[in-house]
Design an enzyme around this catalytic site. Structure first.
Site: not given
Ligand code: AMP
Length: 114
Positions: A94, A100, A102
């Protein structure tokens, strides 16, 4: 909870490519997609991760998953299948500490995840 990039998206401070929203959740495209379809479904309620949820969040969590299914259906990946992922904490990978899910689809996923 401290401010995150997702709380800024929820407040409109930074833009997002929104695909679905209602009074409880927001769904928007990941800006660094790992699959042809990569949407993030987040609750408006500021919860850092699934590890910080409680029984009172049961309905909200169920709703998030129903929205994941709807997003996949709308993206046209439902028939071939897709993956819903929730990363939790550092070993879970994370990076954004606002809960969130995915929704990944449009290609065959591998197992186990790396
Ligand atoms: P996680 O690593 O599970 O916390 O996922 C966070 C996700 O948020 C990653 O896949 C990033 O690419 C995505 N992310 C980060 N900033 C943004 C943003 N501004 N808009 C859309 N997605 C984002």
């Amino acid at each position: 909870m401290t401010e995150t990039v997702f709380s800024k998206i929820l407040s409109g401070e930074i833009p997002a490519d929104i695909v679905f929203e209602d009074d409880q959740v927001l769904a928007f495209r990941d800006n660094n997609p790992k699959a042809p379809t990569h949407v993030l479904v987040i609750p408006r309620k500021p919860i850092p991760s699934i590890a910080e949820t409680s029984d009172e969040d049961r309905e909200l969590l169920g709703h998030c998953l129903r929205v994941c299914a709807r997003v996949a259906e709308d993206a046209g990946v439902s028939e071939d299948g897709y993956r819903i992922v929730a990363n939790i904490g550092s070993h879970g990978g994370q990076t954004v500490f606002h809960l969130h899910f995915h929704v990944l689809g449009g290609r065959r996923m591998t197992w186990p995840p790396g």
